[in-house]
Design a protein around this motif. Sequence first.
Motif, PDB file in Angstrom:
ATOM      1  N   PHE A 152       0.848  -1.187   0.000  1.00 17.14           N
ATOM      2  CA  PHE A 152       0.000   0.000   0.000  1.00 17.14           C
ATOM      3  C   PHE A 152       0.887   1.242   0.000  1.00 17.14           C
ATOM      4  N   ILE A 153       0.920   1.949  -1.140  1.00 17.79           N
ATOM      5  CA  ILE A 153       1.772   3.127  -1.275  1.00 17.79           C
ATOM      6  C   ILE A 153       0.937   4.302  -1.769  1.00 17.79           C
TER       7      ILE A 153
ATOM      8  N   GLN B 233      10.256   2.375  -5.310  1.00 22.33           N
ATOM      9  CA  GLN B 233       8.934   2.357  -4.688  1.00 22.33           C
ATOM     10  C   GLN B 233       8.996   2.806  -3.233  1.00 22.33           C
ATOM     11  N   ALA B 234      10.079   2.451  -2.549  1.00 18.54           N
ATOM     12  CA  ALA B 234      10.253   2.955  -1.183  1.00 18.54           C
ATOM     13  C   ALA B 234      10.374   4.469  -1.198  1.00 18.54           C
ATOM     14  N   MET B 235      11.081   4.995  -2.196  1.00 13.97           N
ATOM     15  CA  MET B 235      11.217   6.446  -2.321  1.00 13.97           C
ATOM     16  C   MET B 235       9.883   7.100  -2.671  1.00 13.97           C
ATOM     17  N   GLU B 236       9.079   6.404  -3.462  1.00 14.32           N
ATOM     18  CA  GLU B 236       7.747   6.913  -3.783  1.00 14.32           C
ATOM     19  C   GLU B 236       6.910   7.053  -2.509  1.00 14.32           C
ATOM     20  N   ALA B 237       7.032   6.067  -1.608  1.00 15.06           N
ATOM     21  CA  ALA B 237       6.305   6.139  -0.340  1.00 15.06           C
ATOM     22  C   ALA B 237       6.789   7.316   0.505  1.00 15.06           C
ATOM     23  N   LEU B 238       8.113   7.550   0.506  1.00 12.44           N
ATOM     24  CA  LEU B 238       8.650   8.710   1.228  1.00 12.44           C
ATOM     25  C   LEU B 238       8.189  10.015   0.609  1.00 12.44           C
TER      26      LEU B 238
ATOM     27  N   LEU C 274       0.097   7.166   5.545  1.00 11.19           N
ATOM     28  CA  LEU C 274       0.633   5.887   6.002  1.00 11.19           C
ATOM     29  C   LEU C 274       0.742   4.946   4.818  1.00 11.19           C
ATOM     30  N   SER C 275       1.971   4.570   4.479  1.00 13.33           N
ATOM     31  CA  SER C 275       2.212   3.577   3.431  1.00 13.33           C
ATOM     32  C   SER C 275       2.846   2.346   4.048  1.00 13.33           C
ATOM     33  N   ILE C 276       2.549   1.184   3.483  1.00 16.68           N
ATOM     34  CA  ILE C 276       3.146  -0.078   3.917  1.00 16.68           C
ATOM     35  C   ILE C 276       3.890  -0.676   2.727  1.00 16.68           C
ATOM     36  N   VAL C 277       5.205  -0.794   2.866  1.00 14.21           N
ATOM     37  CA  VAL C 277       6.057  -1.230   1.761  1.00 14.21           C
ATOM     38  C   VAL C 277       6.745  -2.525   2.150  1.00 14.21           C
ATOM     39  N   THR C 278       6.508  -3.572   1.390  1.00 12.17           N
ATOM     40  CA  THR C 278       7.164  -4.856   1.622  1.00 12.17           C
ATOM     41  C   THR C 278       8.382  -4.983   0.718  1.00 12.17           C
ATOM     42  N   GLY C 279       9.384  -5.669   1.214  1.00 13.94           N
ATOM     43  CA  GLY C 279      10.600  -5.847   0.422  1.00 13.94           C
ATOM     44  C   GLY C 279      11.767  -6.215   1.302  1.00 13.94           C
ATOM     45  N   THR C 280      12.921  -6.338   0.696  1.00 13.58           N
ATOM     46  CA  THR C 280      14.110  -6.756   1.427  1.00 13.58           C
ATOM     47  C   THR C 280      14.739  -5.580   2.166  1.00 13.58           C
ATOM     48  N   THR C 281      15.626  -5.899   3.079  1.00 14.79           N
ATOM     49  CA  THR C 281      16.354  -4.857   3.813  1.00 14.79           C
ATOM     50  C   THR C 281      17.170  -4.006   2.867  1.00 14.79           C
ATOM     51  N   GLY C 282      17.839  -4.649   1.906  1.00 14.34           N
ATOM     52  CA  GLY C 282      18.689  -3.918   0.985  1.00 14.34           C
ATOM     53  C   GLY C 282      17.930  -2.996   0.048  1.00 14.34           C
TER      54      GLY C 282
ATOM     55  N   GLY D  19      14.568  -1.385   3.231  1.00 20.21           N
ATOM     56  CA  GLY D  19      14.904  -0.962   4.587  1.00 20.21           C
ATOM     57  C   GLY D  19      16.027   0.060   4.646  1.00 20.21           C
ATOM     58  N   ILE D  20      17.160  -0.256   4.053  1.00 17.01           N
ATOM     59  CA  ILE D  20      18.314   0.639   4.120  1.00 17.01           C
ATOM     60  C   ILE D  20      18.042   1.973   3.440  1.00 17.01           C
ATOM     61  N   PRO D  21      17.456   2.004   2.230  1.00 19.44           N
ATOM     62  CA  PRO D  21      17.151   3.307   1.623  1.00 19.44           C
ATOM     63  C   PRO D  21      16.220   4.168   2.478  1.00 19.44           C
ATOM     64  N   LEU D  22      15.229   3.557   3.121  1.00 20.42           N
ATOM     65  CA  LEU D  22      14.342   4.330   3.989  1.00 20.42           C
ATOM     66  C   LEU D  22      15.097   4.924   5.173  1.00 20.42           C
ATOM     67  N   VAL D  23      16.009   4.150   5.731  1.00 17.26           N
ATOM     68  CA  VAL D  23      16.779   4.605   6.892  1.00 17.26           C
ATOM     69  C   VAL D  23      17.744   5.726   6.516  1.00 17.26           C
ATOM     70  N   GLU D  24      18.362   5.612   5.358  1.00 15.83           N
ATOM     71  CA  GLU D  24      19.418   6.546   4.987  1.00 15.83           C
ATOM     72  C   GLU D  24      18.898   7.824   4.333  1.00 15.83           C
TER      73      GLU D  24
END
Length: 487
Positions: free
Chosen positions: A14-15, A49-54, A206-214, A217-222
């Motif tokens: 959900f993005i 897609q993680a960046m799209e959620a951000l 509120l977005s829910i993004v599934t995927g790997t840490t690499g 996860g890491i792009p969201l954190v950094e």
Amino acid sequence: MNEFANDISHYPCFINGQFVEAEHGQTISVEFPGDNVTFATVPACSTSQAMEALDAAERSQPAWQALPPIERAGYLCKIADGLREQRDHFARLLVLEQGKTLAEALGEVDDTIRYMTYSAEAARRIAGEIFPADAPNEQLLIHRVPHGVTVGLCAFNYPLALIGRKIGPALVTGNTMVLKPHDLTPVTACEFAKLIDASGLPAGVLSIVTGTTGEVGIPLVEDPRTRLITMTGSIAAGQAIYASAAKNMTVLSLELGGKAPFIVLEDANVDKAVEAAVVARFANCGQVCICNESVLVHEKIAGEFTEKLIKRVAEIKVGDPMKNIGMGPSTSPAGLQRVNDTVEKTVAEGARLACGGRRPDGAEFENGNWMEPTVLVDATADMTAFQQEIFGPVLPIAKISGFEEALAISNARNDGLSAYLWTQDYNRMMHAIQSLQTGTIFINKGICGYIQGYHNGHKLSGLGGEDGIHGIEGYLQKRTVYMAWDC
């Protein structure tokens, strides 16, 4: 054992208010821990897609913050109402993806509802402060304002409760959030997105993004747009996030691992202590951060305590978690292997296997992550099972000469999440409160967690914390205003 083994369902993420698939069509398989057969898939989202959620979280945050808190709370109440209506459905999903018993899963759904409703109720309690100024016609104000865009990273042991625990305080205080569920247990999070959509929550909040840490996860954190990260997980994962977030000075709330000692002194109520020790160790197959990780029992009562505990452990029935037995499987093969390795090393170091330590008998246990409830006796504090967090259905027991020895063993650790103490001596209770270097102490009390309390760790067990008024406060930052008038 998995009734859905031949019926693999797919759950989109959900993005920005939309249900979406992975950019490149890749998926993550989710297995039922009872047989390790895939029952569901979720999208393996890309970094873009993680960046799209951000992006969406950043765009929507100013308007979300501008809403009165009580209006923000209304959306949380709608989501909680939807979860209440589908309580059984979500509980069954929790059993399938995580392996906890149905009774435990129903309790987790109820906890999730409580986390969100407590946060909603806090909407009218977000308070600032007024202090006297040092000059005439001036006012000194301290406002509390949201951080902005936040990221929530969830552990696998409570995949639904951790969502409620994080989104409730984040959203009611005016933050937006991108939430990443654990790779092992993303299904309930994706299904939870349907409740978000039905609530009418503005897109991007509120977005829910599934995927790997690499990839996720890491792009969201950094990313520098992320102003606060809330994560529940291991110490190693927390340290990695700490390092990755350093460049942007991102605010962190990290609830990490621990090694809770269960201290039983010579004046303890042995029967009550035994029951509490068993529940606090084998709940959720030992996969609870504040679980009883090791028993330190006074030598005067060690024989009685150990005999009664082993008898009680033998009563725990292992089996199909949908049937509400006593204990289900561990969540992952890797986790179970680590637990088995811990047992083997500790026995090689001189401990004795009093019960358990193997896969249960029966055809239904041939596949999956099964282990009998296990007790190790004749252990010492320097053995592997005492030194390393087990996070599984294994309980080592060591004898102590008194409270001071138990205190020294506990405080020598570099973590400090929780501890248990059983004694009738009020002086030793107060000594423990002053001296045990942990975030939570249970005194003559079994494992629990009240929503109005505070869940945090000391030392390497974390930064910040969750629950209660202090948990709400963690999602707010202070803004000081020096205001003059009549000028």
